[in-house]
Scaffold this active site. Structure first.
Site, PDB file in Angstrom:
ATOM      1  N   GLY A 171       0.800  -1.219   0.000  1.00 22.67           N
ATOM      2  CA  GLY A 171       0.000   0.000   0.000  1.00 22.67           C
ATOM      3  C   GLY A 171       0.831   1.265   0.000  1.00 22.67           C
ATOM      4  O   GLY A 171       0.274   2.367  -0.013  1.00 22.67           O
ATOM      5  N   THR A 180       4.272  -0.361  -6.683  1.00 22.43           N
ATOM      6  CA  THR A 180       3.906  -0.687  -8.071  1.00 22.43           C
ATOM      7  C   THR A 180       3.748   0.577  -8.896  1.00 22.43           C
ATOM      8  O   THR A 180       4.209   0.663 -10.037  1.00 22.43           O
ATOM      9  CB  THR A 180       2.609  -1.512  -8.090  1.00 22.43           C
ATOM     10  OG1 THR A 180       2.797  -2.696  -7.309  1.00 22.43           O
ATOM     11  CG2 THR A 180       2.238  -1.898  -9.506  1.00 22.43           C
TER      12      THR A 180
END
Length: 1166
Positions: free
Chosen positions: A108, A112
């Protein structure tokens, strides 16, 4: 002129933590908070980038930002991930240094997204071109595919990567991408069979059920309802802001761009469906006669559907779920599985099937994106891997993830120190050893080949006998009890015996980021990662091609009795390879931090951020960077920034930049030990010195600003004064001009008045003279006139007297003549009255005599008329008496016939005057005035049309008649059957389009054909291998069809008409036709012909007519269908016509789909 900026300009908080003063954990967190509140999500620690997840879109990733950071110095602009990406790319391109970008952080934190931003920036700044753009697109589109199969929704992140990814992007010498290689690490395959509360399975399962078409789901034997599948959690099946259907379409498109074939995509979806079906297989217990328990499948429908998807015999897989075969040298022992073991086998198969499918996807993507050239490449690696994880319940997965992060921290410290030392040596600065915590002791505790935790776990898994998690923990307590970073309640270290925060079935390791408590339960099973050999062999027996690739160990010919390597061993080897790879490259670091657990923007949780700062080792990183010199800068930008602090360097320094910096620093009250001079940079030891320089610069800038304002105001006032002065001169000049013009106008006006008065006086004087002269002349004239008038009046009176005398004589003579005439008139009247009386008497007598004769004649006429009338009445009475009976019976019919005759006469006369033209195409006809003549009217119209058609045909020549007969036959063959026919009606049939008898180019071909050529045209002969056309000359004679080369005129094929079996065409608007030859004929050796022509209708019509008139051939069949078979040598090929979107300019295209299908795409007509 380009404006130079710096990291220190307009700085919110401190942009580089190395400059933070004072340095403490609280000031570190406060600086991050301050920058986060102002949307500054990036902060530096030297060359390391700290990235805070904003949980919202910010306008700092636009193409304009890319251009702003392109080819700029790392510290030249405010901190940004683009600065790090640009620095790495330029080092790779210009200095030929392989780079790697390490992105770490917990789930989180935005790892990415950070990797996507790095790749998108590199794609934006590297070269352009069709091949380069294709490579960039494939590299970028590999992300959606891997995210669909490797990412999932967790409580911390809606798109959490559940695997580690390392991508090597390969570049050529120009810096253009050539390809890439992806490595994946530790997919969390346990998520396939079980997900924690509030989380869900991998995205691809939900995307498939939401976005696939009904036909696709029907083929995969799936239903859209998530609740029907045990492997899918229902409490978080739908995620806000996540469109699974749209993402499925994106994944399909990305797989197509990367290079997946359609059958490969279908195979992948079948395996995903099979995993879902596996979860629905349930077992029930059964007792055997020997007292042992075994399992049976409750409902075999799901098993049947799964076996149909994978092409496995149902009985083979059913037995693999019920029995386990153990082989030891030459012995085979088969044991039954109870229900718990059957469920374990099912879940193990599902996890292995999905994990191996994911590995196959990575391998398949690598095949598509790998560099095609074998020359040496420059490489940029991007590592997106799990961050350090500390949960309430930590198991085997967290253990090996934290082990990987220990290795990354180790290499991070080593490479950072090495980079610092290399820069000091390069710049000639004395290197002093830096004290820091070396976590090599923790790495050795985990990975030592003899006494390491992973080695002991492998040894325990391979040990014969009963192996449990408790025995593994006992072994750890025995061997690692004295290790300073290992803690356990059962160890011999007495200080932990009363530690109630340490349960008996757990152990604790003190990592560099803090202490982590691991639960030993499940370590052995997860490390074994065991899949029964029976299941592997059952999978290998599948008819599904992809399944055989995923389970090669199931091949009976290659049975290996060795135990497969454990998960820990594989991961340790992968991490070792990764570390070796990273040590050969120049490292660049991105540390990702999430500000809160609520995934909400504008919320900064101090405790959570502090926790991440600790386990990421950011404070340790700052201390390492500050241990020597906290700040360094090249001489040129340093002199450019601070030259205003010394009068000798301001405003321009003419010598070398280093000498200018030395003069500058010597002039400032800065102790010599606070800075050192390198070969190309100045090194500043303490941030306070830098802040002192910045403060002095700020004051100088204020003084310079005041000076600039003063000079500017003086220049502005002087400019305003000069402008006013210039304007006053212009205004004065214009006014003087205006005044002189006005004065001149007054003088001119006065002169004009004087001149006018003078001219008036002169004119009046002349007028008076002229008037006097005129009055004198008029006086003479008046006197003369009066004299002439007197003489004229006297003459008039004399003439009047003479006239009065002459008139009196005339009047007297006239009166005399009148009296004489009246007397003669009276005499004549008297004589006339006498003669008239005699005439009246005679006329009266004659009238009386005539009236008497008239009365006599009238009486005689009345008598004769009366006799005639009486005779006529008698004759009429006689006739009526004779024909009375006939007249009464036929009067109505005669009247009717007479009326009809008159109406017909009127109708024909009217038709004569309104008759249409004699043209056969004139469809007009007079309206019928009488309803009872409808039949006659219609028949007359038909007769008239036949007559004028006959008259029109009588004008035709024999050649024209033949053309119209061909047109008529074409209508009978193609009307309402072929979409091309209507457009051919208006085109005349020419026959010889090439003028083969006149064209000298085709004289040789003309002489080779004996018969008369009925049709000559250029057609395309379709190649049966690739569907492309070759130009051929098509000749039709009374006996044969000839195909010849267009360029040379050489005859390629000659087919006698009796050898033709039929001709096939489609119903659409294309020009394709097939000549199908009779089997066994001499012409059928090479097979049928597939041709295309712009004059298809004419060719088929002439073929049909020629075949019908030939005495030795049968009627030629015309087959009109959108799908027909052709014999090409030894193979039968289906030719299929489909409607398609217009391509290549609305032309018809033919493609070879496979060995048995030629597909002709016909553009859709509006």
């Amino acid at each position: 002129m380009e404006v130079k900026t710096s990291l220190l300009d307009n700085m919110i908080g401190v942009g580089d933590m190395v400059l933070l003063e004072p340095l403490s954990e609280d000031s570190f967190i406060e600086n991050l908070r301050k920058r986060f509140d102002h949307n500054e999500i990036y902060t530096y620690i030297g060359s390391v980038v700290i990235s805070m997840n904003p949980y919202r879109s910010l306008p700092i990733f636009t193409p304009e930002k890319v251009e702003e950071y392109r080819n700029r110095n790392f510290y030249e602009l405010s901190p940004h991930i683009y600065a790090l990406a640009d620095e790495a790319y330029r080092s790779l391109r210009d200095q030929d240094k392989d780079q790697c970008i390490l992105i770490t952080g917990e789930s989180g934190a935005g790892k990415t997204e950070a990797s996507k931003l790095v790749m998108s920036y590199v794609a934006a700044v590297c070269g352009k071109g069709q091949e380069v753009n294709k490579v960039k697109e494939q590299l970028l589109q590999s992300n959606p595919v891997l995210e669909a199969f490797g990412n999932a929704k967790t409580v911390r992140n809606d798109n959490s990567s559940r695997f580690g990814k390392y991508m090597d992007i390969e570049f050529d010498f120009k810096g253009d991408p050539l390809g890439g290689v992806i490595s994946n690490y530790l997919l969390e395959k346990s998520r396939v069979v079980k997900q924690p509360r509030g989380e869900r399975n991998f995205h691809v399962f939900y995307q498939l059920l939401s976005g696939a078409s009904d036909d696709t789901l029907k083929k995969l034997k799936l239903d859209r309802d998530f609740s029907k599948y045990n492997y899918l959690s229902l409490d978080s099946a739908v995620v806000n802001g996540l469109d699974d259907a749209a993402n499925f379409r994106t994944v399909r498109n990305a797989m197509q761009i990367v290079g997946f074939m359609e059958d490969e995509v279908q195979s992948v979806l079948e395996l995903v469906a099979a995993v879902l079906k596996l979860g629905d297989i349930e077992f029930k217990p059964e007792s055997r006669c020997n007292g042992t328990d075994e399992s049976r499948i409750k409902d075999k429908n799901d098993l049947k559907e799964m076996c149909e998807l994978l092409g496995i015999e149902q009985s083979v897989l059913e037995r693999a779920f019920s029995y386990r075969t153990v082989e030891a040298r030459l012995e085979k022992v088969s044991t039954t599985l109870n229900v718990a073991q059957a469920y374990y086998a099912r879940d193990a198969l599902a996890k292995n099937l999905y994990s191996r499918l994911f590995s196959w996807l990575v391998t398949r993507i690598n095949e598509s994106i790998k560099a095609q050239t074998k020359a040496r490449h420059k490489v940029m690696g991007v590592l997106d891997i799990y961050g350090f994880e500390i949960f309430e319940d930590n198991s085997f997965e967290q253990f090996i993830i934290n082990y990987c992060n220990e290795k990354l921290q180790q290499i991070f410290i080593e490479l950072t120190l090495r980079e610092e030392q290399e820069e000091y040596v390069r710049e000639g600065i004395e290197w002093t050893n830096i004290e820091y915590f070396n976590n090599a002791i923790i790495c050795d505790l985990i990975e030592n080949h003899q006494n390491g935790i992973l080695a002991m776990l492998d040894e325990e898994c391979l040990r014969p006998g009963t192996v449990t998690d408790e025995t593994f923990l006992d072994k750890l307590n025995t061997i690692c009890a004295e290790h300073q970073h290992f803690e356990s309640r059962l160890s011999k270290n007495s200080k932990f015996l009363t530690d109630h925060s340490l349960p008996h079935n757990c152990f604790r390791i003190q990592h560099y980021a803090g202490k982590v408590l691991y639960r030993a339960e499940g370590f052995v099973d997860k490390n074994n990662d065991l899949l029964y050999r029976d299941l592997s062999q059952a999978m290998y027996k599948a008819n599904h091609s992809l399944i055989k690739q995923l389970f090669p160990e199931g091949n009976p010919a290659k049975v290996n009795l060795k135990r497969p390597p454990t998960a820990g061993f594989q991961f340790r080897a992968s991490v070792g390879t990764l570390m070796k790879n990273l040590q050969t490259k120049n490292p660049n670091y991105i540390r990702c931090i999430k500000p809160n657990d609520k995934k909400a923007s504008h919320i900064f949780t101090d405790s959570l951020v502090c926790h991440q700062v600790r386990y990421l080792g950011l404070m340790e990183n700052v201390r390492v960077r500050r241990a020597g010199y906290a700040f360094r800068q090249a001489y040129e930008p340093c002199l450019e920034r601070y030259k205003m602090l010394c009068k000798r360097t301001w405003p321009h320094w003419r010598g070398p930049a280093r000498e200018g910096v030395e003069v500058l620093m010597a002039d400032l009250p800065v102790p010599a030990e606070e800075f050192s001079y390198g070969r190309s940079k100045i090194f500043i030891r303490n941030p306070r010195t830098l802040f002192f320089l910045e403060e002095r610069r700020r004051q100088c800038l204020q003084d310079l600003a005041t000076l600039i304002q003063k000079i500017y105001r003086g220049w502005k006032c002087r400019s305003h004064f000069l402008l006013l002065k210039k304007s006053q001169i212009v205004v004065a000049a214009w006014y003087r001009r205006y005044a002189q013009e006005k004065k001149y106008q007054k003088i001119k006006s006065a002169t004009t008045v004087v001149q006018s008065y003078t001219r008036g006086w002169q004119a009046r004087k002349l007028l008076r003279e002229l008037k006097y002269q005129k009055r004198c002349e008029e006086a003479v004239t008046t006197i003369s006139a009066f004299w002439h008038g007197t003489q004229a009046r006297m003459e008039l009176r004399r003439l009047k007297q003479e006239a009065r005398n002459k008139h009196a004589v005339t009047v007297i003579w006239a009166y005399w003549q009148g009296t004489k005439a009246r007397r003669e008139l009276r005499q004549l009247k008297e004589e006339a009255r006498n003669r008239h009386a005699v005439s009246v008497i005679w006329a009266g007598w004659q009238g009386t005599k005539a009236r008497r004769e008239l009365r006599t004649l009238k009486e005689e006429a009345r008598r004769k008329h009366a006799v005639a009338v009486i005779w006529a009445y008698w004759q009429g009475l006689k006739v009526r008496r004779e024909y009375r009976k006939f007249f009464r019976a036929n009067a109505g019919k005669k009247i009717y016939d007479f009326t009809i005759q008159r109406i017909m006469q009127k109708y024909f006369l009217g038709l004569k005057s309104t008759m249409p033209s004699v043209s056969p195409i004139d469809k007009s006809w007079p309206a019928n005035p009488y309803r009872f003549l409808d039949g006659v009217h219609t028949e007359l119209r038909r007769i008239f049309h036949l007559w004028r058609c006959k008259k029109y045909r009588s004008q035709f020549t024999e050649e024209k008649k033949a053309v119209y007969e061909e047109k008529l036959e074409a209508s009978e063959i193609f009307k309402d059957k072929k979409a091309l026919y209507p457009s051919s009606v208006s085109q005349p049939f020419k026959g010889d389009y090439l003028e083969i008898s006149k064209n000298p180019k085709y004289q040789k071909l003309h002489s080779a054909v004996d018969e008369k050529v009925l049709l000559a045209d250029v057609v395309n002969k379709i190649n049966r291998a690739n569907g492309k056309g070759t130009a051929r000359i098509f000749l039709l004679t009374k006996k044969s069809v000839v195909l010849a080369d267009q360029k040379t005129g050489q005859v390629k094929a000659s087919v006698p008409l009796p050898d033709l079996a039929s001709v096939s065409v489609s119903t659409q608007s294309d020009g394709f036709f097939a000549l199908r030859l009779k089997e066994g004929s001499a012409s059928a050796v090479k097979g049928d012909f597939l041709l295309s022509s712009d004059h298809l209708i004419e060719i088929i019509t002439k073929l049909h007519r020629t075949g019908a008139t030939a005495a030795d051939s049968e009627q030629l069949d015309i087959d009109i269908s959108d799908e027909f078979l052709l014999q090409f040598k030894h193979d039968k090929v289906c030719v299929k016509f489909i409607q398609g979107a217009p391509k290549n300019g609305n032309s018809v295209s033919c493609k070879r789909k496979n060995n048995r299908l030629l597909e002709v795409s016909v553009p859709t007509t509006a």
